[in-house]
Design a protein around this motif. Structure first.
Motif, PDB file in Angstrom:
ATOM      1  N   ASP A  59      12.273   8.554  25.521  1.00  0.00           N
ATOM      2  CA  ASP A  59      12.996   8.943  24.309  1.00  0.00           C
ATOM      3  C   ASP A  59      14.430   8.413  24.246  1.00  0.00           C
ATOM      4  N   PRO A  60      15.271   8.667  25.264  1.00  0.00           N
ATOM      5  CA  PRO A  60      16.642   8.145  25.144  1.00  0.00           C
ATOM      6  C   PRO A  60      16.691   6.620  25.168  1.00  0.00           C
ATOM      7  N   LEU A  61      15.789   6.004  25.910  1.00  0.00           N
ATOM      8  CA  LEU A  61      15.771   4.536  25.950  1.00  0.00           C
ATOM      9  C   LEU A  61      15.427   3.966  24.583  1.00  0.00           C
ATOM     10  N   ARG A  62      14.489   4.589  23.910  1.00  0.00           N
ATOM     11  CA  ARG A  62      14.091   4.130  22.581  1.00  0.00           C
ATOM     12  C   ARG A  62      15.288   4.199  21.634  1.00  0.00           C
ATOM     13  N   SER A  63      16.046   5.273  21.734  1.00  0.00           N
ATOM     14  CA  SER A  63      17.232   5.432  20.895  1.00  0.00           C
ATOM     15  C   SER A  63      18.288   4.375  21.233  1.00  0.00           C
ATOM     16  N   PHE A  64      18.527   4.169  22.515  1.00  0.00           N
ATOM     17  CA  PHE A  64      19.537   3.190  22.928  1.00  0.00           C
ATOM     18  C   PHE A  64      19.137   1.776  22.536  1.00  0.00           C
ATOM     19  N   ILE A  65      17.855   1.442  22.673  1.00  0.00           N
ATOM     20  CA  ILE A  65      17.394   0.103  22.295  1.00  0.00           C
ATOM     21  C   ILE A  65      17.575  -0.106  20.793  1.00  0.00           C
ATOM     22  N   GLY A  66      17.377   0.957  20.012  1.00  0.00           N
ATOM     23  CA  GLY A  66      17.586   0.865  18.573  1.00  0.00           C
ATOM     24  C   GLY A  66      19.033   0.606  18.208  1.00  0.00           C
ATOM     25  N   MET A  67      19.948   0.979  19.085  1.00  0.00           N
ATOM     26  CA  MET A  67      21.375   0.780  18.811  1.00  0.00           C
ATOM     27  C   MET A  67      21.860  -0.622  19.164  1.00  0.00           C
ATOM     28  N   VAL A  68      21.047  -1.397  19.827  1.00  0.00           N
ATOM     29  CA  VAL A  68      21.463  -2.734  20.259  1.00  0.00           C
ATOM     30  C   VAL A  68      21.889  -3.584  19.068  1.00  0.00           C
ATOM     31  N   ALA A  69      21.214  -3.434  17.945  1.00  0.00           N
ATOM     32  CA  ALA A  69      21.527  -4.248  16.775  1.00  0.00           C
ATOM     33  C   ALA A  69      22.905  -3.923  16.196  1.00  0.00           C
TER      34      ALA A  69
END
Length: 100
Positions: A59-69
């Motif tokens: 869950d937190p990784l998915r959120s952080f990966i979404g913030m990369v952009a």
């Protein structure tokens, strides 16, 4: 409509999330190895718990990966997160196969 972006995660937060994911992957791998084809009374419950642990670690990784952009995150952190996500997905798929 006003959309508020989450703040950029720190390197420590990202590495902590990657560490939790690595622990979940290691636990799931060890459990799958230990159980193998054995049909114990607690097998299904243990596999379900390991799968849930992998899902919650993602869950937190998915959120952080979404913030990369939107945030300027170093490539090393991005690749570490994506690698951890791939390993978590693999373990969840393997556990799903074992539950049949």
């Amino acid at each position: 409509m006003l959309v508020l972006m989450k703040e950029k995660p720190t390197s420590e937060q990202i590495m902590a999330a990657v560490g939790v994911a690595t622990e979940a992957v290691d636990h799931a791998r060890a459990l799958r190895k230990r159980l193998g084809r054995r049909k114990t009374p607690t097998r299904a419950a243990q596999l379900t718990a390991a799968r849930a642990r992998c899902a919650s670690a993602a869950d937190p990784l998915r959120s952080f990966i979404g913030m990369v952009a939107w945030h300027d995150l170093p490539y090393e952190l991005e690749s570490a997160m994506k690698d951890a996500m791939a390993k978590l997905r693999y373990e969840r798929r393997q556990i799903d196969k074992m539950k049949l």
